[in-house]
Motif scaffolding. Structure first.
Motif, PDB file in Angstrom:
ATOM      1  N   ASP A  54       0.869  -1.163   0.000  1.00  0.00           N
ATOM      2  CA  ASP A  54       0.000   0.000   0.000  1.00  0.00           C
ATOM      3  C   ASP A  54       0.911   1.218   0.000  1.00  0.00           C
ATOM      4  OD1 ASP A  54      -3.142   0.331   1.813  1.00  0.00           O
ATOM      5  OD2 ASP A  54      -2.317   1.448   0.119  1.00  0.00           O
ATOM      6  N   TYR A  55       0.403   2.379  -0.400  1.00  0.00           N
ATOM      7  CA  TYR A  55       1.260   3.559  -0.482  1.00  0.00           C
ATOM      8  C   TYR A  55       1.920   3.848   0.872  1.00  0.00           C
ATOM      9  CZ  TYR A  55       2.887   8.314  -0.994  1.00  0.00           C
ATOM     10  OH  TYR A  55       3.677   9.428  -1.011  1.00  0.00           O
ATOM     11  N   GLY A  56       3.238   4.020   0.859  1.00  0.00           N
ATOM     12  CA  GLY A  56       3.968   4.352   2.074  1.00  0.00           C
ATOM     13  C   GLY A  56       4.252   3.179   2.974  1.00  0.00           C
ATOM     14  N   GLN A  57       3.754   2.013   2.606  1.00  0.00           N
ATOM     15  CA  GLN A  57       3.980   0.818   3.425  1.00  0.00           C
ATOM     16  C   GLN A  57       5.058  -0.057   2.791  1.00  0.00           C
ATOM     17  OE1 GLN A  57       2.262   0.411   6.360  1.00  0.00           O
ATOM     18  NE2 GLN A  57       1.569   2.464   5.831  1.00  0.00           N
ATOM     19  N   ASN A  58       5.656  -0.915   3.612  1.00  0.00           N
ATOM     20  CA  ASN A  58       6.634  -1.844   3.070  1.00  0.00           C
ATOM     21  C   ASN A  58       5.955  -3.000   2.360  1.00  0.00           C
ATOM     22  OD1 ASN A  58       9.435  -0.997   3.802  1.00  0.00           O
ATOM     23  ND2 ASN A  58       8.467  -0.871   5.805  1.00  0.00           N
ATOM     24  N   ILE A  93      10.005  -9.055   6.067  1.00  0.00           N
ATOM     25  CA  ILE A  93      10.819  -7.883   6.350  1.00  0.00           C
ATOM     26  C   ILE A  93      11.116  -7.823   7.847  1.00  0.00           C
ATOM     27  CG2 ILE A  93       8.850  -6.311   6.644  1.00  0.00           C
ATOM     28  CD1 ILE A  93      10.715  -4.203   5.216  1.00  0.00           C
ATOM     29  N   ILE A 117      10.798   1.317  10.001  1.00  0.00           N
ATOM     30  CA  ILE A 117       9.931   0.209  10.358  1.00  0.00           C
ATOM     31  C   ILE A 117      10.750  -0.836  11.086  1.00  0.00           C
ATOM     32  CG2 ILE A 117      10.200  -1.136   8.247  1.00  0.00           C
ATOM     33  CD1 ILE A 117       7.167  -1.785   8.540  1.00  0.00           C
ATOM     34  N   PRO A 126      10.832   4.265  -0.625  1.00  0.00           N
ATOM     35  CA  PRO A 126       9.848   3.226  -0.297  1.00  0.00           C
ATOM     36  C   PRO A 126       8.868   3.052  -1.456  1.00  0.00           C
ATOM     37  CG  PRO A 126      10.151   4.723   1.549  1.00  0.00           C
ATOM     38  CD  PRO A 126      10.914   5.306   0.398  1.00  0.00           C
ATOM     39  N   ASN A 127       8.391   1.852  -1.666  1.00  0.00           N
ATOM     40  CA  ASN A 127       7.461   1.497  -2.738  1.00  0.00           C
ATOM     41  C   ASN A 127       8.115   1.419  -4.119  1.00  0.00           C
ATOM     42  OD1 ASN A 127       4.789   3.386  -1.235  1.00  0.00           O
ATOM     43  ND2 ASN A 127       5.273   1.248  -0.980  1.00  0.00           N
TER      44      ASN A 127
END
Lengths: 112, 112
Positions: free
Chosen positions: A95-99, B45, B56, B97-98
């Motif tokens: 998802d956007y901004g997520q790993n 991760i 994270i 990220p992403n």
């Protein structure tokens, strides 16, 4: 929370035949979708990605994938399999901004 | 030149020892990661760093401590190793990220 399913542990295909490796996903927003390939004793290598735009994405080594929003799927395809395509394939979603979350992997065997 | 390099490639050690794995990327990427791949090839991760800052930290035991001395390096130190820590550890980097991940070739850790 995002998740990925690869329903087949193993896919066997004869050399020269088309191949499909399946992936379905779940995210709350717009998905970032990737396919990676892992050869024995190696790190993962990027094949292709979908972020936005055309639903059919072309990638490395003749692979392509089709994004289907209504079925939440991102299946990997190749028109004509090679023995050298035999490897472990991972689908990943974020998802956007997520790993990224990776699927469990599908082992592809292309038989000569 | 290897884009993401990690050392050592193999690490065999006794339970209770402390060990480190080093990772360096020469791609100029802002974001680096540590992933763990278990014996069933599941990838999970562990840590994600952006510009030397931890962004994270998944649920990993605090025996695992990442250290990022600069943007190009992300090392993993493991205290009091346990049998269950045996796995392949992958370092990876991405521009943001992403974005697609560039993986190292992995460190096979065996705890005896």
């Amino acid at each position: 929370a995002q998740s990925v399913a690869q329903p087949e542990d193993q896919v066997n295909v004869a050399e020269g035949n088309p191949l499909t490796v399946k992936c379905t996903y779940s995210v709350s927003g717009n998905p970032y979708l990737f396919w990676y390939v892992q050869y024995p004793n190696r790190g993962l290598q990027f094949l292709l990605k979908y972020i936005t735009g055309d639903n059919l994405v072309k990638g490395s080594y003749g692979f392509e994938a089709e994004f289907n929003k209504s079925q939440t799927s991102f299946h990997l395809k190749k028109p004509s399999a090679l023995v050298s395509d035999s490897a472990l394939y991972f689908c990943a979603v974020a998802d956007y901004g997520q790993n990224f979350v990776f699927g469990p992997g599908t082992r592809l065997s292309v038989l000569p | 030149d290897t884009a993401v390099s990690q050392t050592p490639k193999y690490l065999v050690t006794q339970m209770g020892n402390d060990k480190s794995i080093k990772c360096e990327q020469n791609l100029g990427h802002d974001t680096m990661y540590w992933y763990k791949q278990d014996s069933k090839k599941f990838l999970k991760i562990m840590f994600s760093y952006n510009n030397k800052e931890l962004i994270i930290n998944e649920t990993v035991p605090n025996r695992f401590s990442p250290k990022s001395p600069d943007k190009a390096h992300l090392n993993l130190h493991i205290n009091s190793l346990e049998l269950g820590d045996s796995a392949v550890y992958f370092c990876a980097s991405s521009p943001h990220p992403n974005e697609k991940l560039f993986f190292g070739s992995g460190t096979q850790l065996s705890v005896l």
